[in-house]
Design a protein around this motif. Structure first.
Motif, PDB file in Angstrom:
ATOM      1  N   VAL A 114     -28.309   6.307 -93.949  1.00  0.00           N
ATOM      2  CA  VAL A 114     -28.015   5.570 -92.719  1.00  0.00           C
ATOM      3  C   VAL A 114     -29.160   5.807 -91.744  1.00  0.00           C
ATOM      4  O   VAL A 114     -29.442   6.951 -91.378  1.00  0.00           O
ATOM      5  CB  VAL A 114     -26.677   6.018 -92.084  1.00  0.00           C
ATOM      6  CG1 VAL A 114     -26.431   5.240 -90.789  1.00  0.00           C
ATOM      7  CG2 VAL A 114     -25.515   5.824 -93.053  1.00  0.00           C
ATOM      8  N   TYR A 115     -29.842   4.724 -91.348  1.00  0.00           N
ATOM      9  CA  TYR A 115     -30.905   4.817 -90.349  1.00  0.00           C
ATOM     10  C   TYR A 115     -30.279   4.606 -88.964  1.00  0.00           C
ATOM     11  O   TYR A 115     -29.759   3.530 -88.681  1.00  0.00           O
ATOM     12  CB  TYR A 115     -31.962   3.742 -90.572  1.00  0.00           C
ATOM     13  CG  TYR A 115     -32.646   3.785 -91.915  1.00  0.00           C
ATOM     14  CD1 TYR A 115     -33.580   4.779 -92.216  1.00  0.00           C
ATOM     15  CD2 TYR A 115     -32.378   2.826 -92.890  1.00  0.00           C
ATOM     16  CE1 TYR A 115     -34.223   4.811 -93.448  1.00  0.00           C
ATOM     17  CE2 TYR A 115     -33.016   2.843 -94.123  1.00  0.00           C
ATOM     18  CZ  TYR A 115     -33.932   3.851 -94.394  1.00  0.00           C
ATOM     19  OH  TYR A 115     -34.564   3.878 -95.609  1.00  0.00           O
ATOM     20  N   GLU A 116     -30.328   5.637 -88.115  1.00  0.00           N
ATOM     21  CA  GLU A 116     -29.886   5.484 -86.731  1.00  0.00           C
ATOM     22  C   GLU A 116     -31.099   5.184 -85.871  1.00  0.00           C
ATOM     23  O   GLU A 116     -32.032   5.989 -85.789  1.00  0.00           O
ATOM     24  CB  GLU A 116     -29.202   6.768 -86.236  1.00  0.00           C
ATOM     25  CG  GLU A 116     -27.757   6.882 -86.664  1.00  0.00           C
ATOM     26  CD  GLU A 116     -26.993   7.877 -85.811  1.00  0.00           C
ATOM     27  OE1 GLU A 116     -27.641   8.663 -85.095  1.00  0.00           O
ATOM     28  OE2 GLU A 116     -25.756   7.853 -85.863  1.00  0.00           O
ATOM     29  N   THR A 117     -31.113   4.020 -85.238  1.00  0.00           N
ATOM     30  CA  THR A 117     -32.286   3.636 -84.459  1.00  0.00           C
ATOM     31  C   THR A 117     -31.866   2.608 -83.412  1.00  0.00           C
ATOM     32  O   THR A 117     -30.683   2.265 -83.289  1.00  0.00           O
ATOM     33  CB  THR A 117     -33.376   3.084 -85.400  1.00  0.00           C
ATOM     34  OG1 THR A 117     -34.550   2.807 -84.645  1.00  0.00           O
ATOM     35  CG2 THR A 117     -32.920   1.831 -86.124  1.00  0.00           C
ATOM     36  N   ASP A 118     -32.830   2.117 -82.638  1.00  0.00           N
ATOM     37  CA  ASP A 118     -32.519   1.151 -81.590  1.00  0.00           C
ATOM     38  C   ASP A 118     -32.179  -0.208 -82.199  1.00  0.00           C
ATOM     39  O   ASP A 118     -32.431  -0.474 -83.371  1.00  0.00           O
ATOM     40  CB  ASP A 118     -33.705   1.015 -80.634  1.00  0.00           C
ATOM     41  CG  ASP A 118     -34.953   0.532 -81.356  1.00  0.00           C
ATOM     42  OD1 ASP A 118     -35.189  -0.691 -81.373  1.00  0.00           O
ATOM     43  OD2 ASP A 118     -35.673   1.382 -81.923  1.00  0.00           O
ATOM     44  N   THR A 119     -31.604  -1.082 -81.375  1.00  0.00           N
ATOM     45  CA  THR A 119     -31.103  -2.363 -81.863  1.00  0.00           C
ATOM     46  C   THR A 119     -32.201  -3.212 -82.502  1.00  0.00           C
ATOM     47  O   THR A 119     -32.002  -3.789 -83.577  1.00  0.00           O
ATOM     48  CB  THR A 119     -30.458  -3.145 -80.709  1.00  0.00           C
ATOM     49  OG1 THR A 119     -29.410  -2.358 -80.131  1.00  0.00           O
ATOM     50  CG2 THR A 119     -29.867  -4.459 -81.211  1.00  0.00           C
ATOM     51  N   ALA A 120     -33.378  -3.290 -81.854  1.00  0.00           N
ATOM     52  CA  ALA A 120     -34.462  -4.113 -82.396  1.00  0.00           C
ATOM     53  C   ALA A 120     -34.893  -3.608 -83.771  1.00  0.00           C
ATOM     54  O   ALA A 120     -35.161  -4.404 -84.679  1.00  0.00           O
ATOM     55  CB  ALA A 120     -35.642  -4.122 -81.436  1.00  0.00           C
ATOM     56  N   SER A 121     -34.943  -2.287 -83.945  1.00  0.00           N
ATOM     57  CA  SER A 121     -35.336  -1.740 -85.244  1.00  0.00           C
ATOM     58  C   SER A 121     -34.263  -1.981 -86.299  1.00  0.00           C
ATOM     59  O   SER A 121     -34.576  -2.209 -87.477  1.00  0.00           O
ATOM     60  CB  SER A 121     -35.620  -0.234 -85.111  1.00  0.00           C
ATOM     61  OG  SER A 121     -36.733  -0.014 -84.276  1.00  0.00           O
ATOM     62  N   CYS A 122     -33.000  -1.928 -85.886  1.00  0.00           N
ATOM     63  CA  CYS A 122     -31.913  -2.254 -86.823  1.00  0.00           C
ATOM     64  C   CYS A 122     -32.085  -3.672 -87.358  1.00  0.00           C
ATOM     65  O   CYS A 122     -31.995  -3.920 -88.567  1.00  0.00           O
ATOM     66  CB  CYS A 122     -30.555  -2.121 -86.134  1.00  0.00           C
ATOM     67  SG  CYS A 122     -30.001  -0.435 -85.828  1.00  0.00           S
ATOM     68  N   VAL A 123     -32.324  -4.603 -86.431  1.00  0.00           N
ATOM     69  CA  VAL A 123     -32.500  -5.996 -86.841  1.00  0.00           C
ATOM     70  C   VAL A 123     -33.703  -6.131 -87.770  1.00  0.00           C
ATOM     71  O   VAL A 123     -33.643  -6.821 -88.798  1.00  0.00           O
ATOM     72  CB  VAL A 123     -32.663  -6.899 -85.596  1.00  0.00           C
ATOM     73  CG1 VAL A 123     -33.054  -8.315 -86.009  1.00  0.00           C
ATOM     74  CG2 VAL A 123     -31.370  -6.917 -84.787  1.00  0.00           C
ATOM     75  N   HIS A 124     -34.801  -5.455 -87.452  1.00  0.00           N
ATOM     76  CA  HIS A 124     -35.995  -5.548 -88.290  1.00  0.00           C
ATOM     77  C   HIS A 124     -35.725  -5.019 -89.698  1.00  0.00           C
ATOM     78  O   HIS A 124     -36.142  -5.644 -90.696  1.00  0.00           O
ATOM     79  CB  HIS A 124     -37.140  -4.774 -87.648  1.00  0.00           C
ATOM     80  CG  HIS A 124     -38.392  -4.769 -88.478  1.00  0.00           C
ATOM     81  ND1 HIS A 124     -39.195  -5.882 -88.615  1.00  0.00           N
ATOM     82  CD2 HIS A 124     -38.968  -3.797 -89.232  1.00  0.00           C
ATOM     83  CE1 HIS A 124     -40.214  -5.594 -89.415  1.00  0.00           C
ATOM     84  NE2 HIS A 124     -40.092  -4.329 -89.799  1.00  0.00           N
ATOM     85  N   LEU A 125     -35.037  -3.900 -89.803  1.00  0.00           N
ATOM     86  CA  LEU A 125     -34.745  -3.334 -91.124  1.00  0.00           C
ATOM     87  C   LEU A 125     -33.894  -4.291 -91.955  1.00  0.00           C
ATOM     88  O   LEU A 125     -34.058  -4.387 -93.175  1.00  0.00           O
ATOM     89  CB  LEU A 125     -34.035  -1.986 -90.971  1.00  0.00           C
ATOM     90  CG  LEU A 125     -34.890  -0.834 -90.446  1.00  0.00           C
ATOM     91  CD1 LEU A 125     -34.025   0.375 -90.138  1.00  0.00           C
ATOM     92  CD2 LEU A 125     -35.973  -0.463 -91.469  1.00  0.00           C
ATOM     93  N   VAL A 126     -32.988  -5.004 -91.299  1.00  0.00           N
ATOM     94  CA  VAL A 126     -32.183  -6.000 -92.014  1.00  0.00           C
ATOM     95  C   VAL A 126     -33.041  -7.201 -92.399  1.00  0.00           C
ATOM     96  O   VAL A 126     -32.947  -7.722 -93.527  1.00  0.00           O
ATOM     97  CB  VAL A 126     -30.984  -6.434 -91.143  1.00  0.00           C
ATOM     98  CG1 VAL A 126     -30.222  -7.585 -91.813  1.00  0.00           C
ATOM     99  CG2 VAL A 126     -30.040  -5.251 -90.911  1.00  0.00           C
ATOM    100  N   GLN A 127     -33.876  -7.656 -91.484  1.00  0.00           N
ATOM    101  CA  GLN A 127     -34.717  -8.825 -91.756  1.00  0.00           C
ATOM    102  C   GLN A 127     -35.628  -8.612 -92.970  1.00  0.00           C
ATOM    103  O   GLN A 127     -35.837  -9.526 -93.762  1.00  0.00           O
ATOM    104  CB  GLN A 127     -35.569  -9.156 -90.529  1.00  0.00           C
ATOM    105  CG  GLN A 127     -34.780  -9.740 -89.373  1.00  0.00           C
ATOM    106  CD  GLN A 127     -35.610  -9.830 -88.105  1.00  0.00           C
ATOM    107  OE1 GLN A 127     -36.485  -9.001 -87.861  1.00  0.00           O
ATOM    108  NE2 GLN A 127     -35.334 -10.843 -87.277  1.00  0.00           N
ATOM    109  N   VAL A 128     -36.181  -7.407 -93.098  1.00  0.00           N
ATOM    110  CA  VAL A 128     -37.124  -7.146 -94.195  1.00  0.00           C
ATOM    111  C   VAL A 128     -36.423  -6.653 -95.459  1.00  0.00           C
ATOM    112  O   VAL A 128     -37.078  -6.335 -96.457  1.00  0.00           O
ATOM    113  CB  VAL A 128     -38.202  -6.131 -93.761  1.00  0.00           C
ATOM    114  CG1 VAL A 128     -38.996  -6.664 -92.577  1.00  0.00           C
ATOM    115  CG2 VAL A 128     -37.595  -4.770 -93.434  1.00  0.00           C
ATOM    116  N   GLY A 129     -35.082  -6.585 -95.423  1.00  0.00           N
ATOM    117  CA  GLY A 129     -34.342  -6.191 -96.611  1.00  0.00           C
ATOM    118  C   GLY A 129     -34.312  -4.705 -96.882  1.00  0.00           C
ATOM    119  O   GLY A 129     -33.946  -4.271 -97.983  1.00  0.00           O
TER     120      GLY A 129
END
Length: 324
Positions: free
Chosen positions: A225-240
């Protein structure tokens, strides 16, 4: 030397830490400086407050007496300071809404609605990942209203000091990249995500434990589980790189879809809190109503949530009800 409140705080810190080394670290002092300060305090009080041994320090009989009095005096002084700040703030000339919130779409919506409905009133914000920190700011009189969340049925922070009203109850959705194999599903079984890495924003409530528990019931332990800020969460999802946990009102993002988890195993309660003795209590009703309207607007912007709500009437905006 006259005994001061800071000396009582030092004694309390040493007792809590159990050693001068740990207490010095907690107080941000060098150990020799703390030892010298303790000696001055002991001279002022007429005797040793702690005995020192190889495993740390223990209070003497005199130390126990001082600590017992400190347990009464320190909270009393803190409450006096908080009450004085609230009193002073209540009589400031310029009316204002001071909002504190955790990171999420509802705080911006509430700011917008208050600014539109009360254009003559200043609106300011404070944000933190910590629900307890935001609640403490309200208790101290530094913020008028707290907009936070609570996982499941867990109590809100400072429930014995603040009045809380429930704004809405949302399921927790999963964020998937648009190319994810499950992105076209209307809902996703949690067990289907057993081999995924996850991402989520941090917090100091019980959500991480609740998530681990529902994963265990689904038959797996999260890979990571990566705990990070919202923008980084979205980026991690975007790049798979991960799938994300999000509130159902999470706004649309490029390359990302949000989907409900089958059975809604996790849910999130949105709450507004204020101090009953503050001037904010007089305008709490309109603020609660505006927060609820902000939630309704945020929910309407999510196609997946709007569709899901039609079949789950127990979720979404709720009627005003005290929870603390």
């Amino acid at each position: 030397m006259d005994l001061e409140l800071r000396h009582l705080k030092t004694i309390r810190a040493i007792a809590d830490a159990g050693s001068l080394t740990r207490a010095a670290t907690a107080l941000g002092l060098a150990q020799p400086a703390l030892s010298a300060q303790l000696k001055r305090i002991e001279r002022a009080l007429g005797g040793a407050l702690f005995t020192r041994g190889r495993f740390g320090v223990r209070p003497t009989a005199l130390g126990e007496l001082v600590l017992d009095r400190a347990c009464v005096l320190l909270p009393a002084v803190r409450e006096l300071q908080e009450e004085a700040v609230r009193f002073a703030r209540a009589w400031e000339g310029m009316p204002r809404f001071r909002l504190g919130g955790t990171h999420g779409p509802l705080l911006g919506g509430l700011v917008d609605r208050l600014a539109k409905s009360h254009p003559q009133v200043a609106v300011t914000t404070r944000t933190s990942w910590s629900e307890r920190e935001i609640a403490a700011l309200v208790v101290e009189g530094r913020v008028d209203f707290a907009l936070v969340g609570a996982c499941g049925e867990s109590p809100p922070p400072a429930a014995d000091r603040l009045v809380w009203r429930e704004i809405a109850v949302d399921p927790v959705f999963v964020m998937l990249g648009r190319d994810h194999p499950l992105a076209e599903r209307r809902e996703v079984e949690l067990a289907e995500l057993a081999r995924e890495s996850w991402t989520d924003v941090p917090g100091d409530g019980c959500f991480a434990d609740c998530f681990a528990a529902v994963c265990a019931r689904a038959g797996f332990t999260p890979v990571r589980v990566y705990e990070t800020d919202t923008a980084s969460c979205v980026h991690l999802v975007q790049v798979g790189r991960a799938v994300g946990l999000c509130r159902a009102t999470f706004p649309p993002a490029p390359g990302v879809v949000t989907r409900p988890l089958a059975g809604a195993p996790l849910h999130w309660r949105h709450l507004v809190g204020w101090h009953p003795g503050s001037s904010a209590a007089g305008v709490a009703g309109p603020v609660v109503a505006q927060a609820r309207a902000a939630h309704t607007e945020a929910a309407a912007r999510s196609t997946s949530y709007t569709r899901w709500l039609a079949d789950h009437p127990g979720f979404g905006a709720t009627s005003p009800a005290a929870v603390g």
